[in-house]
Design a protein around this motif. Structure first.
Motif, PDB file in Angstrom:
ATOM      1  N   GLU A 120       0.836  -1.207   0.000  1.00 51.74           N
ATOM      2  CA  GLU A 120       0.000   0.000   0.000  1.00 51.74           C
ATOM      3  C   GLU A 120       0.866   1.250   0.000  1.00 51.74           C
ATOM      4  OE1 GLU A 120      -3.714   2.019   2.477  1.00 51.74           O
ATOM      5  OE2 GLU A 120      -3.068  -0.019   2.967  1.00 51.74           O
ATOM      6  N   ILE A 121       1.936   1.242   0.792  1.00 54.39           N
ATOM      7  CA  ILE A 121       2.829   2.403   0.827  1.00 54.39           C
ATOM      8  C   ILE A 121       3.553   2.557  -0.506  1.00 54.39           C
ATOM      9  CG2 ILE A 121       4.925   3.349   1.883  1.00 54.39           C
ATOM     10  CD1 ILE A 121       3.955   2.256   4.554  1.00 54.39           C
ATOM     11  N   VAL A 122       4.017   1.435  -1.080  1.00 48.71           N
ATOM     12  CA  VAL A 122       4.691   1.499  -2.383  1.00 48.71           C
ATOM     13  C   VAL A 122       3.747   2.050  -3.444  1.00 48.71           C
ATOM     14  CG1 VAL A 122       5.647   0.096  -4.257  1.00 48.71           C
ATOM     15  CG2 VAL A 122       6.414  -0.294  -1.918  1.00 48.71           C
ATOM     16  N   ALA A 123       2.486   1.609  -3.439  1.00 48.96           N
ATOM     17  CA  ALA A 123       1.510   2.107  -4.411  1.00 48.96           C
ATOM     18  C   ALA A 123       1.301   3.607  -4.251  1.00 48.96           C
ATOM     19  CB  ALA A 123       0.192   1.356  -4.259  1.00 48.96           C
ATOM     20  N   PHE A 124       1.267   4.055  -3.006  1.00 51.20           N
ATOM     21  CA  PHE A 124       1.077   5.488  -2.739  1.00 51.20           C
ATOM     22  C   PHE A 124       2.281   6.286  -3.231  1.00 51.20           C
ATOM     23  CE2 PHE A 124       1.225   9.073   0.425  1.00 51.20           C
ATOM     24  CZ  PHE A 124       0.160   9.773  -0.112  1.00 51.20           C
ATOM     25  N   VAL A 125       3.493   5.806  -2.949  1.00 49.80           N
ATOM     26  CA  VAL A 125       4.704   6.493  -3.408  1.00 49.80           C
ATOM     27  C   VAL A 125       4.785   6.459  -4.934  1.00 49.80           C
ATOM     28  CG1 VAL A 125       7.239   6.455  -3.353  1.00 49.80           C
ATOM     29  CG2 VAL A 125       5.942   6.078  -1.252  1.00 49.80           C
ATOM     30  N   THR A 126       4.348   5.364  -5.533  1.00 44.34           N
ATOM     31  CA  THR A 126       4.302   5.267  -6.998  1.00 44.34           C
ATOM     32  C   THR A 126       3.422   6.370  -7.576  1.00 44.34           C
ATOM     33  OG1 THR A 126       4.653   2.866  -6.935  1.00 44.34           O
ATOM     34  CG2 THR A 126       3.715   3.772  -8.957  1.00 44.34           C
ATOM     35  N   GLY A 186       9.577   0.823 -10.063  1.00 45.48           N
ATOM     36  CA  GLY A 186      10.893   0.429  -9.534  1.00 45.48           C
ATOM     37  C   GLY A 186      11.478   1.484  -8.615  1.00 45.48           C
ATOM     38  N   LEU A 187      11.331   2.750  -9.000  1.00 43.90           N
ATOM     39  CA  LEU A 187      11.830   3.837  -8.155  1.00 43.90           C
ATOM     40  C   LEU A 187      11.086   3.888  -6.822  1.00 43.90           C
ATOM     41  CD1 LEU A 187      12.205   6.606 -10.878  1.00 43.90           C
ATOM     42  CD2 LEU A 187      14.070   5.537  -9.593  1.00 43.90           C
ATOM     43  N   ALA A 188       9.779   3.650  -6.861  1.00 46.72           N
ATOM     44  CA  ALA A 188       8.995   3.650  -5.617  1.00 46.72           C
ATOM     45  C   ALA A 188       9.448   2.523  -4.697  1.00 46.72           C
ATOM     46  CB  ALA A 188       7.513   3.517  -5.939  1.00 46.72           C
ATOM     47  N   HIS A 189       9.670   1.331  -5.249  1.00 44.84           N
ATOM     48  CA  HIS A 189      10.164   0.217  -4.429  1.00 44.84           C
ATOM     49  C   HIS A 189      11.527   0.544  -3.823  1.00 44.84           C
ATOM     50  CE1 HIS A 189       7.010  -2.309  -6.237  1.00 44.84           C
ATOM     51  NE2 HIS A 189       7.240  -3.124  -5.226  1.00 44.84           N
ATOM     52  N   ALA A 190      12.409   1.136  -4.638  1.00 44.04           N
ATOM     53  CA  ALA A 190      13.745   1.481  -4.145  1.00 44.04           C
ATOM     54  C   ALA A 190      13.661   2.520  -3.027  1.00 44.04           C
ATOM     55  CB  ALA A 190      14.596   2.017  -5.297  1.00 44.04           C
ATOM     56  N   LEU A 191      12.792   3.504  -3.192  1.00 48.77           N
ATOM     57  CA  LEU A 191      12.668   4.560  -2.193  1.00 48.77           C
ATOM     58  C   LEU A 191      12.108   4.034  -0.885  1.00 48.77           C
ATOM     59  CD1 LEU A 191      13.208   7.603  -1.986  1.00 48.77           C
ATOM     60  CD2 LEU A 191      10.829   7.980  -2.613  1.00 48.77           C
ATOM     61  N   GLU A 231      12.942   2.242   4.773  1.00 49.40           N
ATOM     62  CA  GLU A 231      12.903   1.207   5.816  1.00 49.40           C
ATOM     63  C   GLU A 231      14.287   0.994   6.426  1.00 49.40           C
ATOM     64  OE1 GLU A 231       9.240  -1.507   3.999  1.00 49.40           O
ATOM     65  OE2 GLU A 231      11.322  -1.986   3.499  1.00 49.40           O
ATOM     66  N   SER A 232      15.294   0.942   5.573  1.00 50.87           N
ATOM     67  CA  SER A 232      16.655   0.743   6.061  1.00 50.87           C
ATOM     68  C   SER A 232      17.109   1.915   6.923  1.00 50.87           C
ATOM     69  CB  SER A 232      17.601   0.567   4.866  1.00 50.87           C
ATOM     70  OG  SER A 232      18.921   0.351   5.298  1.00 50.87           O
ATOM     71  N   LEU A 233      16.791   3.134   6.489  1.00 51.10           N
ATOM     72  CA  LEU A 233      17.161   4.310   7.275  1.00 51.10           C
ATOM     73  C   LEU A 233      16.424   4.357   8.604  1.00 51.10           C
ATOM     74  CD1 LEU A 233      17.543   7.389   4.886  1.00 51.10           C
ATOM     75  CD2 LEU A 233      19.197   6.533   6.545  1.00 51.10           C
ATOM     76  N   PHE A 247      19.884  11.885  -1.073  1.00 52.38           N
ATOM     77  CA  PHE A 247      20.340  10.704  -1.805  1.00 52.38           C
ATOM     78  C   PHE A 247      19.500  10.475  -3.057  1.00 52.38           C
ATOM     79  CE2 PHE A 247      20.018   6.060  -2.495  1.00 52.38           C
ATOM     80  CZ  PHE A 247      21.347   5.794  -2.794  1.00 52.38           C
ATOM     81  N   ALA A 248      18.181  10.641  -2.919  1.00 51.63           N
ATOM     82  CA  ALA A 248      17.276  10.224  -3.987  1.00 51.63           C
ATOM     83  C   ALA A 248      16.834  11.341  -4.916  1.00 51.63           C
ATOM     84  CB  ALA A 248      16.037   9.558  -3.376  1.00 51.63           C
ATOM     85  N   TRP A 249      16.576  12.529  -4.373  1.00 49.07           N
ATOM     86  CA  TRP A 249      15.900  13.531  -5.198  1.00 49.07           C
ATOM     87  C   TRP A 249      16.749  14.069  -6.333  1.00 49.07           C
ATOM     88  CZ3 TRP A 249      11.130  14.269  -6.260  1.00 49.07           C
ATOM     89  CH2 TRP A 249      10.765  15.367  -7.036  1.00 49.07           C
ATOM     90  N   ALA A 250      18.077  14.180  -6.127  1.00 47.75           N
ATOM     91  CA  ALA A 250      18.915  14.661  -7.225  1.00 47.75           C
ATOM     92  C   ALA A 250      18.755  13.759  -8.439  1.00 47.75           C
ATOM     93  CB  ALA A 250      20.378  14.722  -6.781  1.00 47.75           C
ATOM     94  N   GLY A 251      18.764  12.460  -8.189  1.00 50.51           N
ATOM     95  CA  GLY A 251      18.559  11.518  -9.292  1.00 50.51           C
ATOM     96  C   GLY A 251      17.149  11.586  -9.839  1.00 50.51           C
ATOM     97  N   LEU A 252      16.163  11.631  -8.949  1.00 49.57           N
ATOM     98  CA  LEU A 252      14.775  11.720  -9.394  1.00 49.57           C
ATOM     99  C   LEU A 252      14.533  13.010 -10.165  1.00 49.57           C
ATOM    100  CD1 LEU A 252      12.623  10.407  -6.412  1.00 49.57           C
ATOM    101  CD2 LEU A 252      12.589   9.556  -8.745  1.00 49.57           C
ATOM    102  N   GLY A 253      15.103  14.099  -9.663  1.00 50.04           N
ATOM    103  CA  GLY A 253      14.923  15.381 -10.333  1.00 50.04           C
ATOM    104  C   GLY A 253      15.439  15.340 -11.761  1.00 50.04           C
TER     105      GLY A 253
END
Length: 201
Positions: free
Chosen positions: A115-121, A146-151, A156-158, A183-189
């Motif tokens: 559910e969280i992955v779907a929301f982030v997607t 894939g990006l949502a799963h990675a994020l 979770e790890s953090l 870590f993530a937004w520069a790449g996502l941007g």
């Protein structure tokens, strides 16, 4: 009673936490615990369902609707880290105890994560639609997923790292969210602007 059960299961593990322990922590008699929930299995399941629903609600409720894409993602991550920091026993129950204790508890956690992955997607897909320079440069659905799963996995790890006590002055919820955004937004941007990375030829 559920608060006491979450604490006992998270800190002692399912096998080692007894109904006597839970009744003592809750300040009630063991027969009263059994009156509301017929077994230790039912009590554990009720705890998992409650903590999962609470975490999903915290993430959804934290997102600033209508804000720019990066702000929406930031607010959702901040909500996630704030919730796991405020409820470390609930997070341990979900991310350690329920996952390792097997079906049906692991299934409940998997459903929460999905559910969280779907929301982030949805958040990333909306950002991709707004940020793509042209319809042809929009990210494919599989890439967004894939990006949502990675994020989510990184979050979770953090959350584990932030709550494990290894750092003497552990990061705040906002610091943990900022770490992941950096870590993530520069790449996502870049991806949202159609500038993806590819290996050197």
């Amino acid at each position: 009673m559920l608060d006491a059960a979450v604490r006992a299961f998270a800190r002692r593990g399912y096998q080692n936490a007894s109904m006597d322990d839970i009744a003592e922590l809750a300040g009630v008699s063991k027969p009263l615990v059994y009156l509301y929930l017929n077994s230790k299995e039912e009590l554990f399941a009720a705890c998992v369902r409650r903590e999962a629903a609470s975490l999903v609600a915290a993430v959804r409720g934290a997102v600033e609707r209508g804000a720019p894409p990066d702000r929406q993602l930031w607010s959702g991550l901040s909500g996630f880290f704030a919730h796991t920091a405020r409820h470390p026993d609930g997070w341990a129950l979900l991310h350690v105890q329920a996952r390792t204790h097997g079906h049906p508890y692991a299934h409940e956690v998997a459903a929460m994560r999905a559910e969280i992955v779907a929301f982030v997607t949805q958040l990333i897909a909306a950002a991709a639609r707004k940020g793509a320079p042209s319809p042809e440069r929009r990210m494919a659905a599989a890439e967004v997923s894939g990006l949502a799963h990675a994020l989510v996995g990184a979050a979770e790890s953090l959350a584990d790292w932030a709550g494990d006590g290894a750092e003497p002055d552990g990061p705040s919820a906002q610091e943990a969210a900022a770490t992941l955004m950096n870590f993530a937004w520069a790449g996502l941007g870049n991806l949202l602007c159609g500038q993806g990375w590819s290996p050197a030829r």
